[in-house]
Design an enzyme around this catalytic site. Structure first.
Site, PDB file in Angstrom:
ATOM      1  CB  ALA A 189      57.072  26.084  52.255  1.00 43.16           C
ATOM      2  N   GLY A 247      57.639  38.350  60.995  1.00 44.50           N
ATOM      3  CA  GLY A 247      58.582  39.457  60.884  1.00 44.50           C
ATOM      4  C   GLY A 247      58.668  40.061  59.497  1.00 44.50           C
ATOM      5  CD  GLU A 283      55.411  37.473  57.476  1.00 42.11           C
ATOM      6  OE1 GLU A 283      55.380  38.429  58.255  1.00 42.11           O
ATOM      7  OE2 GLU A 283      56.374  36.671  57.397  1.00 42.11           O
ATOM      8  CG  LEU A 304      62.305  26.641  59.000  1.00 40.41           C
ATOM      9  CD1 LEU A 304      61.525  25.468  59.587  1.00 40.41           C
ATOM     10  CD2 LEU A 304      62.165  27.868  59.893  1.00 40.41           C
ATOM     11  NE  ARG A 356      57.971  25.925  61.844  1.00 36.21           N
ATOM     12  CZ  ARG A 356      57.687  26.078  60.571  1.00 36.21           C
ATOM     13  NH1 ARG A 356      57.764  27.285  60.020  1.00 36.21           N
ATOM     14  NH2 ARG A 356      57.334  25.051  59.830  1.00 36.21           N
ATOM     15  CE  LYS A 410      66.073  24.239  51.355  1.00 36.21           C
ATOM     16  NZ  LYS A 410      67.162  24.711  52.244  1.00 36.21           N
ATOM     17  NE  ARG A 411      56.976  22.588  51.759  1.00 31.30           N
ATOM     18  CZ  ARG A 411      55.940  22.362  52.568  1.00 31.30           C
ATOM     19  NH1 ARG A 411      54.963  21.563  52.196  1.00 31.30           N
ATOM     20  NH2 ARG A 411      55.872  22.925  53.741  1.00 31.30           N
ATOM     21  CD  GLU A 451      55.267  32.527  60.811  1.00 36.03           C
ATOM     22  OE1 GLU A 451      55.656  32.976  59.719  1.00 36.03           O
ATOM     23  OE2 GLU A 451      54.129  32.005  60.960  1.00 36.03           O
ATOM     24  N   GLY A 486      56.103  32.980  55.928  1.00 35.63           N
ATOM     25  CA  GLY A 486      56.592  34.062  55.089  1.00 35.63           C
ATOM     26  C   GLY A 486      55.996  34.046  53.699  1.00 35.63           C
ATOM     27  CG  LEU A 511      62.779  31.907  57.713  1.00 39.33           C
ATOM     28  CD1 LEU A 511      63.483  33.059  57.019  1.00 39.33           C
ATOM     29  CD2 LEU A 511      62.721  32.148  59.223  1.00 39.33           C
TER      30      LEU A 511
END
Length: 257
Positions: free
Chosen positions: A61, A139, A111, A65, A134, A24-25, A131, A108, A63
């Site tokens: 990659a 956050g 981040e 989703l 999207r 899932k990267r 982000e 993320g 958050l």
């Protein structure tokens, strides 16, 4: 509590923390964020530096989703604060952390990388903050940490326009301090972590905890804080021994790299 999406390996005095959701990267689920928090909070006392790596072709990659769901304002704030508490234990935790970046360092994932103290990127690395497109906002601490690396203007551009930086442009923009050949980011990061682990622990602590705060203080306050930290660090027995070794000709001298 163990998490199959995160692996901890201790090699001498260096901890290797690896995201293991390669399929899932290495997308960040809430469970993985909690595992990162718990791992850095409970590192063995023998560890003096850490490497943060990602399994497979991508560092992270962003958050996951598939976990993105509707939240009211209060729930959204609490979710963001969960990320803040986890990443703060990387930036302001017990040991310096070197990130080994490759492939996607997105959302993320960026981040997360920005919470590390040193970032090594290989030439497959690319950076993005999707982000904005999207309809959401960062956050996980990105609005605080990322502008300190690249500036407000560049971060604004990335979020407004979807701009993607490749590895070379990313190094010039200050996403990473080191740029290495593809497939060698981990080796370089581990080499640096081993070097960092030889430093006096109080010196590393001051660099992690005092230097970022001094940089945000007024000059007068910064000079005073610097003086306090200088006095504390040089009073440590290990610091005294190292200075004595240097004065007596046993310590290595600085040479041209």
């Amino acid at each position: 509590m163990t998490n199959p999406d995160l692996h901890l390996d201790i090699r001498d005095d260096v901890a290797i923390v690896r995201l293991t959701r390669g399929a899932k990267r290495n997308a960040l689920s809430d469970g993985l964020i909690l595992a990162l928090r718990d791992t850095f909070e409970t590192l063995p006392a023998t560890v003096r530096a850490a490497v943060l790596d990602g399994e497979g072709p991508h560092f992270c990659a962003g958050l996951d989703l598939s976990e993105l769901k509707e939240r009211d304002a209060g729930q959204g704030m609490q979710h963001s604060r969960l990320w803040h508490s986890a990443l703060d234990l990387i930036q302001h935790g017990p040991v310096p952390v070197v990130a080994a970046l490759h492939g996607a360092v997105v959302g993320g994932g960026l981040e997360l990388a920005s919470a590390c103290h040193i970032r090594v990127a290989d030439r497959s690395t690319f950076y993005a903050l999707p982000e904005g497109s999207r309809g959401i906002f960062v956050g996980g601490g990105g609005s605080v940490r990322i502008p300190k690396l690249i500036g407000v203007a560049r971060m604004t551009d990335m979020m407004m326009t979807g701009r993607v930086y490749n590895a070379e442009d990313g190094e010039r923009a200050n996403f990473a301090q080191y740029l290495v050949d593809e497939g060698t980011a981990f080796d370089k990061a581990f080499e640096l972590a081993k070097r960092i682990a030889t430093n006096a622990p109080l010196t590393n602590y001051a660099l992690m905890h005092a230097l970022p705060r001094i940089s945000e203080q007024s000059a007068d306050h910064g000079f005073f804080t610097e003086a306090l930290m200088s006095g504390i660090v040089q009073a440590a027995p290990e610091a005294k021994a190292r200075v004595r070794d240097f004065l007596e000709g046993r310590g290595a001298k600085v040479s041209k790299g």
